[in-house]
Design a protein around this motif. Sequence first.
Motif, short mmCIF file in Angstrom:
data_model
loop_
_atom_site.label_atom_id
_atom_site.label_comp_id
_atom_site.label_asym_id
_atom_site.label_seq_id
_atom_site.Cartn_x
_atom_site.Cartn_y
_atom_site.Cartn_z
N LEU A 29 2.54 3.17 12.30
CA LEU A 29 3.21 4.42 11.94
C LEU A 29 4.71 4.17 11.75
O LEU A 29 5.32 4.64 10.79
CB LEU A 29 2.99 5.49 13.02
CG LEU A 29 3.73 6.81 12.81
CD1 LEU A 29 3.20 7.54 11.57
CD2 LEU A 29 3.61 7.72 14.03
N THR A 30 5.30 3.40 12.67
CA THR A 30 6.73 3.09 12.56
C THR A 30 7.00 2.34 11.26
O THR A 30 7.95 2.65 10.52
CB THR A 30 7.19 2.25 13.77
OG1 THR A 30 6.92 3.00 14.95
CG2 THR A 30 8.66 1.92 13.71
N ALA A 31 6.15 1.35 10.95
CA ALA A 31 6.36 0.56 9.73
C ALA A 31 6.23 1.44 8.48
O ALA A 31 7.00 1.31 7.53
CB ALA A 31 5.35 -0.59 9.67
N VAL A 32 5.26 2.34 8.49
CA VAL A 32 5.03 3.22 7.33
C VAL A 32 6.24 4.13 7.12
O VAL A 32 6.78 4.23 6.01
CB VAL A 32 3.74 4.05 7.52
CG1 VAL A 32 3.65 5.18 6.50
CG2 VAL A 32 2.50 3.15 7.41
N THR A 33 6.69 4.78 8.18
CA THR A 33 7.80 5.74 8.00
C THR A 33 9.11 5.01 7.67
O THR A 33 9.94 5.55 6.94
CB THR A 33 7.97 6.64 9.24
OG1 THR A 33 8.08 5.81 10.40
CG2 THR A 33 6.79 7.57 9.43
N LEU A 89 0.84 -1.21 0.00
CA LEU A 89 0.00 0.00 0.00
C LEU A 89 0.87 1.25 0.00
O LEU A 89 0.57 2.24 -0.68
CB LEU A 89 -0.92 0.00 1.23
CG LEU A 89 -1.95 -1.14 1.27
CD1 LEU A 89 -2.64 -1.18 2.63
CD2 LEU A 89 -2.99 -0.97 0.18
N ILE A 90 1.96 1.21 0.76
CA ILE A 90 2.85 2.38 0.80
C ILE A 90 3.58 2.53 -0.54
O ILE A 90 3.73 3.65 -1.04
CB ILE A 90 3.87 2.24 1.97
CG1 ILE A 90 3.12 2.07 3.30
CG2 ILE A 90 4.79 3.47 2.04
CD1 ILE A 90 2.08 3.12 3.57
N ASP A 91 3.98 1.41 -1.12
CA ASP A 91 4.60 1.50 -2.46
C ASP A 91 3.66 2.22 -3.42
O ASP A 91 4.07 3.09 -4.19
CB ASP A 91 4.89 0.09 -3.00
CG ASP A 91 6.05 -0.56 -2.27
OD1 ASP A 91 6.82 0.16 -1.61
OD2 ASP A 91 6.18 -1.81 -2.37
N GLY A 92 2.39 1.85 -3.38
CA GLY A 92 1.41 2.48 -4.27
C GLY A 92 1.32 3.98 -4.04
O GLY A 92 1.12 4.76 -4.97
#
Length: 297
Positions: free
Chosen positions: A88-92, A56-59
Amino acid sequence: MLGGGFLAEGDAVKRLLLLLDTDPTPNVYDIFVGYDGGADHVVSYGGIRPGNVGALIDGAIFTRGPDEKKHTAIFIGGANMAAGEELLTAVTKHFFGSFRVSVMLDSNGSNTTAAAAVAQIAKAVPLAGKKAVILAGTGPVGLRAAGLFVKEGAQVSLTSRDKQRAEAACRLIEARFGRSPIPLEAIDNDARGAAIRGADIVFATGAIGIELLEERHWRDEWTIELIADCNAQPPLGIGGIEATDKGKTRQQKLALGALGIGGLKLKLHRSCIAQLFQSPDQVLDAEEIYALAKTMV
Ligand SMILES: NC(=O)c1ccc[n+]([C@@H]2O[C@H](COP(=O)([O-])OP(=O)(O)OC[C@H]3O[C@@H](n4cnc5c(N)ncnc54)[C@H](OP(=O)(O)O)[C@@H]3O)[C@@H](O)[C@H]2O)c1
């Protein structure tokens, strides 16, 4: 717009908000406020954890050029504060170089509600050195409120019906804000009445529709300067105050009710969404949201 549907120079780039909820169903309130805060479109997913967030973050980070990235933002919600913090930690951590977008954490309205409440309380009563008791502080709002009181230098106690849950909550707060509140077990209204003795500030952050204190428990406690509650659904969290109270004097104490907090909370939430779209490098968590609340109170 060109005939083929591509963005042409001068076309407005749509503001897209990717809403990631740690609960199975994305929160409707967060979706609506996403639009009201200025998103053109909100794309929401439920059941998101560090293990399934990567694609999802790649997108979100690979689809737009550097100048367009500020038009994409991420909002993290859900009822579990610890799960929200992990996400949040995983996303950043997934961001690198200029491949990043702004992100906001607000599990169950925790940061916006706590920031709106504590900013209003701090404006009325300077918090450094004050004894603050957070009633039922083990939920997302209580955890963040206790953290902000700690940050402001208050002496904080936090109650739960269960001693181990109170201790676990205080460990989370210490890990995140650097100092642990005092964990207190308080199984019923009378026990919570005992827990607020000697307090300067009482803040009820219990579940919706649950009364935590009756008026008789606090009206004669002369040390209390301010009493606040964030439960808007009757029975209110604190008997003897009204949800609409916003600095009203009751029993010689300042009273702040859930709707008195909620007006600023909603404005703050919308302002945070608007701010996300100003640049692609922001992380809006407790400190940043509280700083914004202080400018708005
Ligand atoms: N005013 C606003 O703008 C606004 C915005 C968002 C949320 N809210 C309100 O803020 C409050 C806190 O939200 P939240 O999501 O952090 O709450 P939550 O997680 O649903 O509940 C907080 C705590 O309440 C305690 N609790 C649950 N049932 C109880 C019962 N029967 N008796 C006594 N305690 C009980 C639990 O603590 P223990 O099990 O550890 O005792 C729980 O951890 C809610 O009332 C919510 O509606 C207000």
